[in-house]
Design an enzyme around this catalytic site. Sequence first.
Site, PDB file in Angstrom:
ATOM      1  N   HIS A 118      21.871 103.474  92.794  1.00  0.00           N
ATOM      2  CA  HIS A 118      22.722 102.698  93.316  1.00  0.00           C
ATOM      3  C   HIS A 118      23.523 101.142  92.260  1.00  0.00           C
ATOM      4  CE1 HIS A 118      22.839  98.605  94.750  1.00  0.00           C
ATOM      5  NE2 HIS A 118      22.567  98.740  96.107  1.00  0.00           N
ATOM      6  N   ASP A 195      14.633 101.108  88.782  1.00  0.00           N
ATOM      7  CA  ASP A 195      14.379 100.000  89.778  1.00  0.00           C
ATOM      8  C   ASP A 195      14.176 100.458  90.809  1.00  0.00           C
ATOM      9  OD1 ASP A 195      16.313  99.861  92.181  1.00  0.00           O
ATOM     10  OD2 ASP A 195      18.309 100.580  91.721  1.00  0.00           O
ATOM     11  N   GLN A 198      13.846 100.397  95.971  1.00  0.00           N
ATOM     12  CA  GLN A 198      13.197 100.734  97.048  1.00  0.00           C
ATOM     13  C   GLN A 198      12.011 101.484  97.078  1.00  0.00           C
ATOM     14  OE1 GLN A 198      14.736 101.324 100.236  1.00  0.00           O
ATOM     15  NE2 GLN A 198      17.114 100.708  99.313  1.00  0.00           N
ATOM     16  N   LYS A 221      13.166  93.397 100.889  1.00  0.00           N
ATOM     17  CA  LYS A 221      13.164  95.404 101.215  1.00  0.00           C
ATOM     18  C   LYS A 221      11.939  95.394 101.637  1.00  0.00           C
ATOM     19  CE  LYS A 221      17.094  96.829  98.405  1.00  0.00           C
ATOM     20  NZ  LYS A 221      18.437  96.697  99.296  1.00  0.00           N
ATOM     21  N   CYS A 359      26.676 101.539  98.723  1.00  0.00           N
ATOM     22  CA  CYS A 359      26.740 101.069  97.241  1.00  0.00           C
ATOM     23  C   CYS A 359      26.912 102.315  96.246  1.00  0.00           C
ATOM     24  CB  CYS A 359      25.506  99.828  96.939  1.00  0.00           C
ATOM     25  SG  CYS A 359      26.433  98.562  98.015  1.00  0.00           S
TER      26      CYS A 359
END
Length: 400
Positions: A118, A195, A198, A221, A359
Amino acid sequence: MSFLPIEIKKDFPIFSGSDLIYLDNAATTQKPQSVLDEVDSLYSEANANVHRALYSLGSEATERFENSRKKVAKYIGANSEKEIVFTSGTTESINLLARSIGNTLKPGDEILISEMEHHSNIVPWQMTAQRTGATLKYLSIKETGELDISNPEKYFTSNTKIVSLTHMSNVLGTINPIKKLSEKAHQVGAIMIVDGAQGASHLPVDVNELGCDFYAFSGHKMLGPTGIGVLWGKTEHLEEMDPFMGGGEMINTVTMESSTWNDIPYKFEAGTPNFAQAVGLGAAIDYLQNIGMNNIATHEQMLIKYALGKLNQIDGLRIHGSAKDRGGVISFNMDGIHPHDLAQFLNEDNIAIRVGHHCAQPLLKALGETATARMSFYIYNDESDVDKFCESLKTIKNYF
Ligand code: C6P
């Protein structure tokens, strides 16, 4: 499956009296009443600035804020709540690292990321490389949408100082083998950053099991409020690092000439934190843990299988990525229909998906697309959502 999405939906006011089919969960998730109530009650019953106010309201706000930090620590298997830094989201967490650790880099040092990242895990490192003279390298992806790690010595070298990779792709759903990648990073003495934007929302996460040094994620999220996120880091790294921002709370002493830093994690939390949102995140974690992250991951696996089976039957629909290990995200293109048109027509049926570059422009370039359509699932989605989505898709296709 140990929970029923149709029952879960009743906890979310946005679905009340609505036929909304919400399939944009990789962008943000809907909020259960318990999260809304928690934020509301903080403001209406215990609103005072945390760590500063020496009166009962202040103690209560601080206690609820710090209790949320403990919940986050437990949720990801951190060794201590001191390892939990509250930020505004994944983007800020990665920028904190790119500034703080990034500033220790010098020309010749290498930062390794990947083509599937991302922008939040690309741009901060580009800025670091420009500032320090370090080199930014990219792991490429295979046809399947998995990272190509067939030639590790090309990427993991004695110059590699930072490896920063996504746990799960927000475009392809690919789940990366973080444990293995952490081992590779550590073999060459690099720091491993994940990261988890998700990952933390859809998978059971144990940071010690993953073997990484830092893990970043966003509250919104995973059913929590916007404006709150987390950076988890190993104590020894956080102790060593310089702060990212200066201001109130992050100091120990301030003179006109210089300052000394507070203990971790406060050293990284300059200014009044988003404490009401942090408390809301605690309620979101309670909600998710009540269902169980393993159950959530299993539910999404089932939905993905079901959706892939149905989508594969639609002529002219091309699905991107076929990773063996994937989460609840599917990106695709339909021959002859621009994704933006698709989103608009689906919207007429009250179906929400995201279209565009998500993104992740370097990834889209690798896929040979400028935009894709993306459906992404969560706990309130079930097979009937997929069925309605596919019916709508077929009608749109016939129209075109
Ligand atoms: N992806 C999407 O629609 P923030 O905005 O800081 O909460 O999260 C940034 C981010 C970082 N990494 C990954 C893998 C992400 O998916 C995201 C957010 C959303 O895909 C919004 S662009």
